[in-house]
Design a protein around this motif. Structure first.
Motif, short mmCIF file in Angstrom:
data_model
loop_
_atom_site.label_atom_id
_atom_site.label_comp_id
_atom_site.label_asym_id
_atom_site.label_seq_id
_atom_site.Cartn_x
_atom_site.Cartn_y
_atom_site.Cartn_z
N LEU A 78 0.84 -1.21 0.00
CA LEU A 78 0.00 0.00 0.00
C LEU A 78 0.87 1.25 0.00
O LEU A 78 0.37 2.36 0.16
CB LEU A 78 -0.93 0.00 1.22
CG LEU A 78 -1.88 -1.20 1.28
CD1 LEU A 78 -2.67 -1.20 2.59
CD2 LEU A 78 -2.83 -1.19 0.09
N GLY A 79 2.16 1.07 -0.15
CA GLY A 79 3.07 2.21 -0.22
C GLY A 79 3.59 2.65 1.14
O GLY A 79 4.18 3.72 1.24
N TYR B 142 7.15 7.59 9.99
CA TYR B 142 7.20 7.59 8.53
C TYR B 142 6.78 8.98 8.07
O TYR B 142 5.59 9.29 7.99
CB TYR B 142 6.29 6.49 7.96
CG TYR B 142 6.06 6.59 6.47
CD1 TYR B 142 7.12 6.81 5.58
CD2 TYR B 142 4.79 6.45 5.92
CE1 TYR B 142 6.91 6.90 4.22
CE2 TYR B 142 4.57 6.54 4.56
CZ TYR B 142 5.63 6.78 3.71
OH TYR B 142 5.43 6.88 2.36
N SER C 262 7.89 2.95 -2.51
CA SER C 262 7.72 1.50 -2.67
C SER C 262 7.74 1.05 -4.12
O SER C 262 7.80 -0.14 -4.39
CB SER C 262 6.43 1.05 -2.00
OG SER C 262 5.32 1.53 -2.73
N GLY C 263 7.68 1.99 -5.04
CA GLY C 263 7.71 1.59 -6.44
C GLY C 263 7.87 2.79 -7.34
O GLY C 263 7.78 3.93 -6.90
N CYS D 38 3.64 -7.72 -2.91
CA CYS D 38 3.37 -6.44 -3.56
C CYS D 38 3.13 -6.61 -5.06
O CYS D 38 4.08 -6.77 -5.83
CB CYS D 38 4.55 -5.50 -3.36
SG CYS D 38 4.99 -5.25 -1.64
N ALA E 55 2.40 -5.19 -8.77
CA ALA E 55 2.63 -3.95 -9.50
C ALA E 55 1.92 -4.05 -10.85
O ALA E 55 1.11 -4.96 -11.07
CB ALA E 55 4.11 -3.69 -9.66
N MET F 205 -1.83 -0.64 -9.20
CA MET F 205 -0.73 -0.71 -8.22
C MET F 205 -0.99 0.38 -7.19
O MET F 205 -1.49 1.45 -7.54
CB MET F 205 0.59 -0.48 -8.96
CG MET F 205 1.84 -0.34 -8.13
SD MET F 205 3.28 -0.27 -9.26
CE MET F 205 4.54 0.27 -8.11
N VAL F 206 -0.69 0.10 -5.93
CA VAL F 206 -0.77 1.13 -4.90
C VAL F 206 0.62 1.28 -4.30
O VAL F 206 1.24 0.29 -3.95
CB VAL F 206 -1.81 0.76 -3.80
CG1 VAL F 206 -1.82 1.81 -2.70
CG2 VAL F 206 -3.20 0.63 -4.42
N GLY F 207 1.10 2.49 -4.21
CA GLY F 207 2.43 2.65 -3.65
C GLY F 207 3.11 3.92 -4.11
O GLY F 207 2.42 4.87 -4.47
N PHE F 208 4.43 3.92 -4.13
CA PHE F 208 5.28 5.08 -4.21
C PHE F 208 5.29 5.69 -2.82
O PHE F 208 6.21 5.45 -2.06
CB PHE F 208 4.85 6.08 -5.30
CG PHE F 208 5.76 7.28 -5.41
CD1 PHE F 208 7.08 7.13 -5.77
CD2 PHE F 208 5.28 8.56 -5.15
CE1 PHE F 208 7.93 8.24 -5.86
CE2 PHE F 208 6.12 9.67 -5.24
CZ PHE F 208 7.44 9.50 -5.59
N VAL F 209 4.26 6.45 -2.48
CA VAL F 209 4.07 6.85 -1.08
C VAL F 209 2.72 6.32 -0.61
O VAL F 209 1.96 5.76 -1.41
CB VAL F 209 4.11 8.39 -0.92
CG1 VAL F 209 5.52 8.91 -1.17
CG2 VAL F 209 3.11 9.06 -1.83
N ALA F 210 2.41 6.51 0.67
CA ALA F 210 1.27 5.86 1.31
C ALA F 210 -0.03 6.02 0.52
O ALA F 210 -0.58 7.11 0.41
CB ALA F 210 1.09 6.43 2.71
N GLY F 211 -0.52 4.93 -0.04
CA GLY F 211 -1.87 4.90 -0.59
C GLY F 211 -2.03 5.52 -1.96
O GLY F 211 -3.16 5.71 -2.40
N PHE G 290 -1.84 3.91 -8.71
CA PHE G 290 -1.52 3.98 -10.14
C PHE G 290 -2.72 3.38 -10.87
O PHE G 290 -3.21 2.32 -10.49
CB PHE G 290 -0.29 3.13 -10.46
CG PHE G 290 1.01 3.65 -9.93
CD1 PHE G 290 1.89 4.35 -10.74
CD2 PHE G 290 1.38 3.42 -8.61
CE1 PHE G 290 3.11 4.81 -10.25
CE2 PHE G 290 2.60 3.87 -8.12
CZ PHE G 290 3.47 4.58 -8.95
N VAL H 169 -0.47 12.39 -0.73
CA VAL H 169 0.08 13.39 0.19
C VAL H 169 0.82 14.44 -0.63
O VAL H 169 1.17 14.21 -1.78
CB VAL H 169 1.05 12.76 1.22
CG1 VAL H 169 0.33 11.78 2.12
CG2 VAL H 169 2.22 12.08 0.53
#
Lengths: 327, 290
Positions: free
Chosen positions: A30-31, A137, A272-273, B48, B50, B149-155, B158, B198
Motif C-alpha cells: 500500500l506504499g 514515517y 515502494s515503487g 506487492c 505492480a 498498483m498502490v504505492g510510491f508513497v502511502a496509498g 496507479f 500526500v
C-alpha cells in the motif's frame, strides 16, 4: 497532559531527530515502507544496555543531536554515531549507561564519526503504536511523534522503566564500525540485463561517494561513471528514457539508477515503487552500515552470490545474539 | 512469454510478468499475488503486486528462496485466462480539472517541463492528438480505470485506463521531478494516471485535483476509519469532472466528515472487456447509476 506523567521536552530538535523502533511490515503493497531505525544493530544495542525491550522506541539523531529537558530521573544510552552526550554541559561517554536526573538537560556535540546516533531512555518513548510500530514515517505523516521529525517544545512521553541497571558498556567488537570508507556487498539482479556488461562491471568496481541527498528514503551516490544501456524499443507504458521500466515495486536495498546517472540505494522509508530500473540490491546484512555513512563517505560495492549473502546474514544474526547476551 | 524471475538480494523475489504494460500481465500479477496471500505461507513478510510485475519479501531463514520460487511458479502456471475475473468495486472520484492549485504549482516548476510555454493539460492534449483541453478531459474522464498498483508513497493509486491500446493516453514524466505537488493532485506519467495521496515530490504531469481524501493516518474521515488507505489493487475508478462551486461544496462536506464517495460492487471479466472494449466499460459505469 497529566501532571505526573514522565516525559522529555524537546528544547532544540537537532538536524533531524525522529522516534524509531524495529519498524512495521505487511503494508509495503500500500506504499507504506518499514521505517524504523536505519542501523538496527546500534538501535537494539542501546536498548539492551539499559535492560529495555530490545525493540523499545528510541530517538534516531542524524548528524547533529537534539537538546532535551528531562522531567523524570532516567538512565540513557547513546550508540551508533560518535556524538558525545552532555548532561547539563558535562560530557559522558557513548556506548555506556548514563544517569540523568529530573530537571537536567541532555544535549549533544556534532557527530565526529558515523551519521546517526541512537538515544535510548529507560522505559522507552511511549508514543502511540501505528500499524504495529512506533516508527516515524515522515512522508506519510504516520507513527512517531505526530508523524514527523521533532520540533522545539514537543513533549515526548516515556514508558515505565524497569529496575535501574548497573553501569555497563558495549564492547568495542559489538559496535557498528564508523569508518568513512565502507564496503557494501551487492547481489546483481532485477534489471541488470538492460545494462552493457562492461559498463555494469565498471559500475560495481568504481568507488562512489555519498551525496548530500542521503536520507531515510534513499542514499544518493555520486562520483562514478554513468551507465550505458543496451539499445531497445521502449516497452509500452514504460517511458522513453533507457532507464525507464513499466512502474514496478522497489525492493528495500535495491540500487536504482535514474537516467543511468546517480545511483540511489533505497532504505527504510523507501518509495515502494516507480519507473526506474535497478541493477541489484545491497544484502540485508549490510543495510545497517548504510545509515552510518555521512555525506562524502566512500562506498565500494562488492558483488557477492546469494550463498555469500546468506552466510553474511547468519553472521549478522550471531552478532545480535552476542548483543542479547550483554543484557 | 514466460515471466522473468530475479532477486533483490537475499530477501526479495521479483517477478517481471511482462516488460510492457498489458491487461494480461496486470491480471497475472494480481491473481498470482492474491492466491499467494491466501496461502498464508510462513516466512513471507510482504506481497506487492505492480502493473506488470510483482515482488515478494521473505525471510530466508524460514522460507528458502527455491521453495518460494517453486510455489510462485506453480501458482502462476495455474492462473488461467478463464479465471481472469475480479469481484471488485467501482468508485466515482470527483475531479476539478484545470484547478488553481496545480496551475500555481506547474507554473513554479515550468523550467523542469518539456513545454515551458503551456500547461500540463495543454501539453498532454496536444501530444495525444486532441483538438483542445476539453476534448482531452472528456477522454480522460470518459472511461473507467483499474487501480493496477498502490504505492510510491502511502496509498497512492496507479491507474490504467480501460480503453483499446490505440486510444490510450501516454505522456512523459517531467524532465526533472518537482519538489512539490498539491495533495490529491490527479497526475499522469507513461500510460498511468495517479492521485497523489500526500503533498510532496512528483514527476507526473498535473491535470487537476480531487476534494476526496484517499489517505488519512489520523482516521478522521468516516470511510477511512478502519483502513487509513482507500484504494486497493483491482479497484475501478470513474473520474467525474466537477466545477469550482461543486468542488467547494464537496470540500465543505469533507471537512464536516460527511462526504462518502459513491461506490458500487462490480465483477470485472477480462474476456468480456477484450471482446467488447468499447462497450463493456459502460456496463460497469451503469453500476454507479444504480
Amino acid at each position: 497532559m497529566a501532571e505526573h506523567s514522565a516525559s522529555i521536552e524537546v528544547v532544540k530538535p537537532g538536524l533531524s531527530t525522529t522516534v524509531q523502533d524495529h519498524g512495521r511490515s505487511g503494508q509495503y503493497h500500500l506504499g507504506i515502507p518499514p521505517s524504523g531505525a536505519m542501523d538496527q544493530i546500534s538501535f537494539r544495542a542501546a536498548n539492551l544496555l539499559l535492560g529495555n525491550d530490545e525493540t523499545a522506541a528510541v530517538l534516531e539523531c542524524a548528524l547533529m543531536g537534539p537538546e532535551l529537558r528531562f522531567n523524570d530521573s532516567r538512565q540513557i544510552a547513546v550508540t551508533g554515531a560518535e556524538m558525545t552526550p552532555l548532561v547539563d554541559g558535562t560530557p559522558h561517554p557513548t556506548n555506556t549507561v548514563v544517569d540523568v536526573e529530573a530537571g537536567q538537560t541532555l544535549s549533544f556535540g556534532f557527530a565526529t564519526a558515523g551519521a546517526r546516533a541512537y538515544l535510548a531512555v529507560s522505559g522507552g518513548f511511549d508514543v502511540p503504536v501505528a500499524l504495529g510500530s512506533r516508527a516515524t514515517y515522515g512522508l506519510g505523516s504516520l507513527g512517531g511523534h505526530h508523524g514527523r521529525a521533532l520540533q522545539p517544545g514537543d513533549p515526548l512521553p516515556l514508558g515505565d522503566p524497569r529496575a535501574a541497571v548497573s553501569h555497563r558498556a558495549l564492547p568495542e567488537a559489538l559496535r557498528m564500525p564508523l569508518a568513512k570508507e565502507r564496503e557494501l556487498r551487492v547481489v546483481r539482479g532485477l534489471y541488470d540485463h538492460r545494462v552493457q556488461p562492461d559498463s555494469l562491471d565498471g559500475f560495481f568496481q568504481e568507488p562512489w561517494k555519498v551525496a548530500s541527498e542521503a536520507d531515510r528514503v534513499g542514499y544518493r551516490l555520486k562520483g562514478g561513471t554513468p551507465l550505458r544501456f543496451i539499445d531497445r524499443e521502449p516497452p509500452f507504458g514504460a517511458g522513453d528514457d533507457p532507464s525507464n521500466i513499466t512502474d514496478a515495486c522497489y525492493p528495500i536495498g535495491s540500487i536504482q539508477v535514474p537516467s543511468g546517472q546517480e545511483p540511489i540505494i533505497l532504505h527504510r522509508d523507501a518509495v515502494s515503487g516507480g519507473g526506474y530500473l535497478m541493477v541489484g540490491a545491497v544484502i540485508s546484512a549490510d543495510m545497517d552500515a548504510i545509515g552510518q555513512l555521512p555525506p562524502n563517505a566512500t562506498i565500494h560495492f562488492r558483488e557477492v552470490t546469494l550463498e555469500e549473502a546468506l552466510v553474511a546474514r547468519q553472521e549478522r544474526s550471531a552478532w545480535l545474539e552476542r548483543l542479547r547476551a550483554i543484557g | 512469454m514466460a515471466s522473468r524471475y530475479t532477486v533483490g538480494a537475499d530477501e526479495h523475489l521479483f517477478v517481471e510478468v511482462s516488460e510492457e504494460m498489458s491487461l494480461d500481465a496486470y491480471f497475472t500479477s494480481l491473481l498470482v499475488t492474491q492466491e499467494l496471500a491466501e496461502r498464508k505461507i510462513p516466512g513471507i513478510t510482504e506481497i506487492c503486486p505492480a502493473n506488470a510485475s510483482f515482488q515478494v519479501r521473505f525471510d530466508p531463514d524460514i522460507l528458502p528462496l527455491e521453495q518460494l520460487r517453486g510455489t510462485v511458479e506453480e501458482i502462476e502456471a495455474g492462473v488461467g485466462r478463464q479465471e481472469a475475473t475480479l469481484d471488485t468495486r467501482i468508485v466515482e472520484v470527483p475531479v476539478l480539472y484545470n484547478d488553481p492549485w496545480t496551475y500555481e504549482t506547474l507554473m513554479r516548476f515550468r523550467d523542469r517541463h518539456q513545454d515551458p510555454s503551456g500547461t500540463d493539460l495543454e501539453y498532454a492534449a496536444r501530444i495525444n492528438g486532441y483538438d483542445d483541453v476539453p476534448a482531452f478531459i472528456e477522454a480522460h474522464s470518459g472511461t473507467p480505470w483499474f487501480v493496477s498498483m498502490v504505492g510510491f508513497v502511502a496509498g497512492l493509486p496507479f491507474m490504467y485506463q480501460m480503453v483499446e491500446r490505440d486510444r490510450q493516453i501516454q505522456v512523459p514524466k517531467y524532465v526533472r521531478p518537482r519538489t512539490d505537488t498539491p495533495k490529491q493532485t490527479v497526475g499522469y506519467g507513461g500510460a498511468f494516471s495517479c492521485i497523489y495521496s500526500v503533498r510532496g515530490a512528483g514527476g507526473y504531469q498535473m491535470f487537476g485535483v480531487t476534494p476526496m481524501p484517499i489517505y488519512d493516518p489520523a482516521a478522521e474521515t468516516p470511510y477511512l476509519k478502519e483502513e487509513m488507505i482507500f484504494f486497493r489493487p483491482g479497484d475501478v475508478v470513474q473520474f467525474r469532472p466537477i466545477d469550482r462551486p461543486e468542488y467547494d461544496s464537496i470540500l465543505e462536506s469533507v471537512e464536516r466528515h460527511e462526504f462518502i464517495p459513491r461506490t458500487a460492487p462490480i465483477t470485472f471479466a477480462l474476456k468480456d472487456f477484450e471482446s467488447d472494449p468499447a462497450g463493456y466499460p459502460a456496463t460497469l459505469q451503469e453500476a454507479l447509476r444504480g
